[in-house]
Design an enzyme around this catalytic site. Structure first.
Site, PDB file in Angstrom:
ATOM      1  N   GLY A  25      49.417  42.799  62.222  1.00 51.68           N
ATOM      2  CA  GLY A  25      48.739  41.669  61.557  1.00 51.68           C
ATOM      3  C   GLY A  25      49.086  40.341  62.207  1.00 51.68           C
ATOM      4  N   LEU A  55      47.990  34.731  58.752  1.00 52.76           N
ATOM      5  CA  LEU A  55      48.891  33.623  58.376  1.00 52.76           C
ATOM      6  C   LEU A  55      50.350  33.995  58.652  1.00 52.76           C
ATOM      7  CD1 LEU A  55      49.465  30.942  56.707  1.00 52.76           C
ATOM      8  CD2 LEU A  55      49.468  32.393  54.675  1.00 52.76           C
ATOM      9  N   SER A  64      54.686  41.002  47.697  1.00 49.75           N
ATOM     10  CA  SER A  64      54.207  39.728  47.163  1.00 49.75           C
ATOM     11  C   SER A  64      54.785  39.521  45.765  1.00 49.75           C
ATOM     12  CB  SER A  64      52.686  39.783  47.084  1.00 49.75           C
ATOM     13  OG  SER A  64      52.206  38.791  46.206  1.00 49.75           O
ATOM     14  N   SER A  65      54.857  38.274  45.318  1.00 51.20           N
ATOM     15  CA  SER A  65      55.402  37.984  43.982  1.00 51.20           C
ATOM     16  C   SER A  65      54.534  38.567  42.864  1.00 51.20           C
ATOM     17  CB  SER A  65      55.545  36.473  43.780  1.00 51.20           C
ATOM     18  OG  SER A  65      54.308  35.821  43.996  1.00 51.20           O
ATOM     19  N   CYS A  66      53.307  38.996  43.190  1.00 48.91           N
ATOM     20  CA  CYS A  66      52.440  39.565  42.134  1.00 48.91           C
ATOM     21  C   CYS A  66      52.870  40.969  41.714  1.00 48.91           C
ATOM     22  CB  CYS A  66      50.988  39.570  42.576  1.00 48.91           C
ATOM     23  SG  CYS A  66      50.669  40.802  43.817  1.00 48.91           S
ATOM     24  N   TYR A 125      46.218  45.388  43.770  1.00 49.03           N
ATOM     25  CA  TYR A 125      47.010  44.956  44.934  1.00 49.03           C
ATOM     26  C   TYR A 125      48.496  45.128  44.624  1.00 49.03           C
ATOM     27  CZ  TYR A 125      48.644  41.166  48.151  1.00 49.03           C
ATOM     28  OH  TYR A 125      49.258  40.389  49.097  1.00 49.03           O
ATOM     29  N   LYS A 174      51.436  47.317  46.514  1.00 44.34           N
ATOM     30  CA  LYS A 174      52.666  46.690  47.035  1.00 44.34           C
ATOM     31  C   LYS A 174      53.917  47.340  46.428  1.00 44.34           C
ATOM     32  CE  LYS A 174      50.958  43.610  49.843  1.00 44.34           C
ATOM     33  NZ  LYS A 174      51.245  43.719  51.276  1.00 44.34           N
ATOM     34  N   THR A 191      56.728  34.446  47.864  1.00 47.95           N
ATOM     35  CA  THR A 191      55.922  33.746  46.887  1.00 47.95           C
ATOM     36  C   THR A 191      54.588  33.334  47.542  1.00 47.95           C
ATOM     37  OG1 THR A 191      55.966  31.948  45.301  1.00 47.95           O
ATOM     38  CG2 THR A 191      56.925  31.479  47.456  1.00 47.95           C
ATOM     39  N   HIS A 237      43.210  31.812  48.969  1.00 42.34           N
ATOM     40  CA  HIS A 237      44.138  31.348  47.935  1.00 42.34           C
ATOM     41  C   HIS A 237      43.851  29.878  47.601  1.00 42.34           C
ATOM     42  CE1 HIS A 237      46.511  34.850  49.494  1.00 42.34           C
ATOM     43  NE2 HIS A 237      46.676  35.020  48.198  1.00 42.34           N
TER      44      HIS A 237
HETATM   45  N1  LIG Z   1      49.144  34.663  51.942  1.00 47.14           N
HETATM   46  C1  LIG Z   1      50.000  34.679  50.923  1.00 47.14           C
HETATM   47  O1  LIG Z   1      50.046  33.726  50.101  1.00 47.14           O
HETATM   48  C2  LIG Z   1      50.957  35.813  50.764  1.00 47.14           C
HETATM   49  C3  LIG Z   1      50.986  36.903  51.618  1.00 47.14           C
HETATM   50  N2  LIG Z   1      51.891  37.925  51.411  1.00 47.14           N
HETATM   51  C4  LIG Z   1      51.901  39.126  52.240  1.00 47.14           C
HETATM   52  O2  LIG Z   1      52.041  38.830  53.612  1.00 47.14           O
HETATM   53  C5  LIG Z   1      51.333  39.784  54.396  1.00 47.14           C
HETATM   54  C6  LIG Z   1      50.394  39.056  55.338  1.00 47.14           C
HETATM   55  O3  LIG Z   1      49.506  38.248  54.578  1.00 47.14           O
HETATM   56  P1  LIG Z   1      48.640  37.089  55.270  1.00 47.14           P
HETATM   57  O4  LIG Z   1      49.163  36.794  56.617  1.00 47.14           O
HETATM   58  O5  LIG Z   1      48.504  36.034  54.254  1.00 47.14           O
HETATM   59  O6  LIG Z   1      47.233  37.798  55.398  1.00 47.14           O
HETATM   60  P2  LIG Z   1      46.071  37.513  56.464  1.00 47.14           P
HETATM   61  O7  LIG Z   1      44.796  37.969  55.840  1.00 47.14           O
HETATM   62  O8  LIG Z   1      46.150  36.109  56.956  1.00 47.14           O
HETATM   63  O9  LIG Z   1      46.448  38.466  57.659  1.00 47.14           O
HETATM   64  C7  LIG Z   1      46.426  39.861  57.520  1.00 47.14           C
HETATM   65  C8  LIG Z   1      46.287  40.464  58.885  1.00 47.14           C
HETATM   66  O10 LIG Z   1      46.202  41.896  58.742  1.00 47.14           O
HETATM   67  C9  LIG Z   1      45.157  42.370  59.575  1.00 47.14           C
HETATM   68  N3  LIG Z   1      44.578  43.590  59.047  1.00 47.14           N
HETATM   69  C10 LIG Z   1      43.956  43.745  57.844  1.00 47.14           C
HETATM   70  N4  LIG Z   1      43.510  45.014  57.722  1.00 47.14           N
HETATM   71  C11 LIG Z   1      43.838  45.649  58.868  1.00 47.14           C
HETATM   72  C12 LIG Z   1      43.650  46.968  59.345  1.00 47.14           C
HETATM   73  N5  LIG Z   1      42.996  47.887  58.615  1.00 47.14           N
HETATM   74  N6  LIG Z   1      44.120  47.282  60.573  1.00 47.14           N
HETATM   75  C13 LIG Z   1      44.745  46.367  61.326  1.00 47.14           C
HETATM   76  N7  LIG Z   1      44.970  45.091  60.933  1.00 47.14           N
HETATM   77  C14 LIG Z   1      44.511  44.753  59.710  1.00 47.14           C
HETATM   78  C15 LIG Z   1      44.148  41.241  59.565  1.00 47.14           C
HETATM   79  O11 LIG Z   1      43.252  41.351  60.639  1.00 47.14           O
HETATM   80  P3  LIG Z   1      41.689  41.019  60.376  1.00 47.14           P
HETATM   81  O12 LIG Z   1      41.684  39.622  59.825  1.00 47.14           O
HETATM   82  O13 LIG Z   1      41.101  41.129  61.738  1.00 47.14           O
HETATM   83  O14 LIG Z   1      41.222  42.049  59.399  1.00 47.14           O
HETATM   84  C16 LIG Z   1      45.042  40.016  59.634  1.00 47.14           C
HETATM   85  O15 LIG Z   1      45.384  39.700  60.956  1.00 47.14           O
HETATM   86  C17 LIG Z   1      50.619  40.697  53.415  1.00 47.14           C
HETATM   87  O16 LIG Z   1      51.348  41.878  53.239  1.00 47.14           O
HETATM   88  C18 LIG Z   1      50.608  39.907  52.128  1.00 47.14           C
HETATM   89  O17 LIG Z   1      50.636  40.738  51.010  1.00 47.14           O
HETATM   90  C19 LIG Z   1      52.760  37.883  50.369  1.00 47.14           C
HETATM   91  C20 LIG Z   1      52.783  36.833  49.508  1.00 47.14           C
HETATM   92  C21 LIG Z   1      51.883  35.721  49.618  1.00 47.14           C
HETATM   93  C1  LIG Z   2      49.822  35.206  46.502  1.00 43.77           C
HETATM   94  C2  LIG Z   2      49.126  35.770  45.308  1.00 43.77           C
HETATM   95  O1  LIG Z   2      47.825  35.213  45.173  1.00 43.77           O
HETATM   96  C3  LIG Z   2      46.987  35.708  44.126  1.00 43.77           C
HETATM   97  O2  LIG Z   2      47.414  35.215  42.895  1.00 43.77           O
HETATM   98  P1  LIG Z   2      47.309  33.711  42.457  1.00 43.77           P
HETATM   99  O3  LIG Z   2      48.625  33.057  42.626  1.00 43.77           O
HETATM  100  O4  LIG Z   2      46.747  33.660  41.091  1.00 43.77           O
HETATM  101  O5  LIG Z   2      46.327  33.147  43.552  1.00 43.77           O
HETATM  102  P2  LIG Z   2      45.360  31.969  43.902  1.00 43.77           P
HETATM  103  O6  LIG Z   2      46.004  31.180  44.963  1.00 43.77           O
HETATM  104  O7  LIG Z   2      44.013  32.512  44.224  1.00 43.77           O
HETATM  105  O8  LIG Z   2      45.185  31.105  42.554  1.00 43.77           O
HETATM  106  C4  LIG Z   2      46.225  30.332  42.000  1.00 43.77           C
HETATM  107  C5  LIG Z   2      45.726  29.493  40.868  1.00 43.77           C
HETATM  108  O9  LIG Z   2      44.889  28.454  41.416  1.00 43.77           O
HETATM  109  C6  LIG Z   2      43.683  28.347  40.672  1.00 43.77           C
HETATM  110  N1  LIG Z   2      42.626  27.766  41.513  1.00 43.77           N
HETATM  111  C7  LIG Z   2      42.063  26.541  41.320  1.00 43.77           C
HETATM  112  N2  LIG Z   2      41.091  26.333  42.201  1.00 43.77           N
HETATM  113  C8  LIG Z   2      41.066  27.430  43.020  1.00 43.77           C
HETATM  114  C9  LIG Z   2      40.276  27.773  44.136  1.00 43.77           C
HETATM  115  O10 LIG Z   2      39.390  27.047  44.570  1.00 43.77           O
HETATM  116  N3  LIG Z   2      40.559  28.969  44.728  1.00 43.77           N
HETATM  117  C10 LIG Z   2      41.535  29.805  44.278  1.00 43.77           C
HETATM  118  N4  LIG Z   2      41.770  30.952  44.936  1.00 43.77           N
HETATM  119  N5  LIG Z   2      42.289  29.504  43.186  1.00 43.77           N
HETATM  120  C11 LIG Z   2      42.051  28.334  42.579  1.00 43.77           C
HETATM  121  C12 LIG Z   2      43.434  29.770  40.211  1.00 43.77           C
HETATM  122  O11 LIG Z   2      42.523  29.789  39.123  1.00 43.77           O
HETATM  123  C13 LIG Z   2      44.859  30.212  39.828  1.00 43.77           C
HETATM  124  O12 LIG Z   2      45.191  29.727  38.553  1.00 43.77           O
HETATM  125  C14 LIG Z   2      47.035  37.193  43.958  1.00 43.77           C
HETATM  126  O13 LIG Z   2      45.731  37.606  43.621  1.00 43.77           O
HETATM  127  C15 LIG Z   2      47.715  37.866  45.050  1.00 43.77           C
HETATM  128  O14 LIG Z   2      46.944  37.807  46.209  1.00 43.77           O
HETATM  129  C16 LIG Z   2      49.027  37.253  45.348  1.00 43.77           C
HETATM  130  O15 LIG Z   2      49.994  37.927  45.601  1.00 43.77           O
END
Ligand SMILES: NC(=O)C1=CN([C@@H]2O[C@H](COP(=O)(O)OP(=O)(O)OC[C@H]3O[C@@H](n4cnc5c(N)ncnc54)[C@H](OP(=O)(O)O)[C@@H]3O)[C@@H](O)[C@H]2O)C=CC1
Ligand SMILES: C[C@H]1O[C@H](OP(=O)(O)OP(=O)(O)OC[C@H]2O[C@@H](n3cnc4c(=O)[nH]c(N)nc43)[C@H](O)[C@@H]2O)[C@@H](O)[C@@H](O)C1=O
Length: 318
Positions: free
Chosen positions: A19, A23, A116-118, A145, A149, A173, A188
């Site tokens: 990945g 991000l 993830s914190s979820c 999800y 996890k 988080t 998000h």
């Molecule tokens: N973002 C957040 O706020 C949080 C993220 N995390 C965890 O961190 C990790 C990374 O998340 P994040 O970087 O945000 O996610 P992104 O969506 O930014 O990145 C995920 C990556 O995984 C790749 N990927 C998805 N499906 C496949 C597949 N079938 N085969 C190969 N590659 C694949 C994607 O490639 P492509 O885009 O080409 O599909 C992408 O490069 C996850 O496990 C997530 O749960 C935990 C907490 C919070």
């Molecule tokens: C990292 C975590 O992220 C997800 O959980 P979440 O924290 O609820 O994620 P969120 O960032 O999408 O929302 C946070 C809050 O924000 C509010 N909100 C306002 N305005 C917008 C808006 O425009 N977009 C989004 N997405 N949310 C919005 C929204 O209504 C909520 O109250 C998990 O599904 C799971 O993926 C996980 O592990």
């Protein structure tokens, strides 16, 4: 590996960052490169679909990585999680099962799984300690999800118990930073608001719609801090229990929206759309276990937002 500083001393170890264009994966690559690691193994989704068991098996048999960071997953915000439950449970179970099992069977010395914190119950004690796992019902908007996890954490534990495999899990988080997903509906909250405020500023709009009531509390961590923590854990942690990774600071969604508005420079009004879900009311993690190991977050939310908006302006097609 697994013993303090053996990870950092072998800069030519082959490390598979799954990945690496996302991000989290991209931040981990930047961090490892900045530390001098020279042998990173990287595959795009198009090159290697991690849901395909036989392809993953062949890849590990051919490449035999020394260490794996599993940052590939199906990821999205509250709307995406709520709308595509089958994708979120199936794709994540497939990716993590394939990668963890192939890692073990092809001699990987250490794997770090990202959860993830979820994973924690909707009404967990705050701040949420690691042992709150499986102590109550999950938040319905992301339970699919979360179940995937939780299975990943348990698979790492089971392989450690049965096989002595050095598999660890980190629970970040809510993250943000460069290479985030800025999709208008599926992202998000933080990137969604940054994009919406920017568009409103450029178009001279008077209002921006924000989802929910604004009252939920969230803890945000810049992805460069998370990458630093991941590398720290690779070098310093080999335990059975997962480890929380947070900033320790929480804001309401209303406070976040006001801060993003200020950083972007939008001068209009916020309008709350309470038909959209709030999700879990509060999820501040207790990251004292990681602190006791010697790691703390460094980047403030304001500095991180300024850095991320600069990146957005330079890299995302307006
Ligand atoms: N973002 C957040 O706020 C949080 C993220 N995390 C965890 O961190 C990790 C990374 O998340 P994040 O970087 O945000 O996610 P992104 O969506 O930014 O990145 C995920 C990556 O995984 C790749 N990927 C998805 N499906 C496949 C597949 N079938 N085969 C190969 N590659 C694949 C994607 O490639 P492509 O885009 O080409 O599909 C992408 O490069 C996850 O496990 C997530 O749960 C935990 C907490 C919070
Ligand atoms: C990292 C975590 O992220 C997800 O959980 P979440 O924290 O609820 O994620 P969120 O960032 O999408 O929302 C946070 C809050 O924000 C509010 N909100 C306002 N305005 C917008 C808006 O425009 N977009 C989004 N997405 N949310 C919005 C929204 O209504 C909520 O109250 C998990 O599904 C799971 O993926 C996980 O592990």
């Amino acid at each position: 590996m697994g013993e303090t500083d053996s990870f950092f001393s072998n800069k030519s170890a082959k490390i598979f960052v799954a990945g690496h264009r996302g991000l989290v994966g991209s931040a981990i690559v930047r961090k490892l490169q900045s530390l001098g690691f020279t042998n990173l193994l990287l595959r795009t989704h198009a090159d290697l679909d991690l849901t395909r068991q036989s392809d993953v098996e062949s890849f590990f048999a051919d490449e035999k990585p020394h260490c794996v960071v599993l940052a590939a997953a199906k990821v999205g915000g509250i709307h995406a999680n709520n709308t595509y439950p089958a994708d979120f449970i199936a794709i994540n179970l497939q990716i993590q099962t394939n990668v963890i099992d192939s890692s073990y069977r092809h001699g990987v010395k250490k794997i770090l799984f990202l959860g993830s914190s979820c994973i924690y119950p909707k009404f967990a004690p705050q701040p949420i300690p690691e042992n709150a796992l499986l102590s109550g019902p999950l938040e319905p908007t992301n339970e699919w999800y979360a179940v995937a996890k939780i299975a990943g954490i348990k698979m790492c534990q089971a392989y450690r118990i049965q096989h002595g495999f050095d598999a660890i899990s980190a629970m970040p988080t809510n993250l943000y930073g460069p290479n985030d997903n800025f999709h208008p509906e599926n992202s998000h909250v933080l990137p969604a608001l940054m994009r919406r405020f920017h568009k409103a500023k450029v178009e001279g709009a008077k209002e921006v719609v924000v989802w929910g009531t604004g009252s939920p509390l969230r803890e945000f961590l810049h992805v460069d801090d998370l990458a630093d923590a991941v590398v720290f854990l690779l070098g310093n942690y080999s335990g059975l229990e997962h480890v929380n990774v947070g900033s320790g600071k929480e804001v309401t969604i209303k406070e976040l929206a006001e801060l993003v508005k200020e950083v972007v420079g939008f001068e209009g009004e916020l309008v709350w759309d309470s038909s959209k879900p709030d999700g879990t009311p509060r999820k501040l993690m207790d990251s004292s276990k990681l602190a006791s190991l010697g790691w703390n977050a460094k980047i403030s939310l304001k500095d991180g937002l300024i850095d991320t908006y600069k990146w957005y302006l330079e890299n995302v097609k307006q």
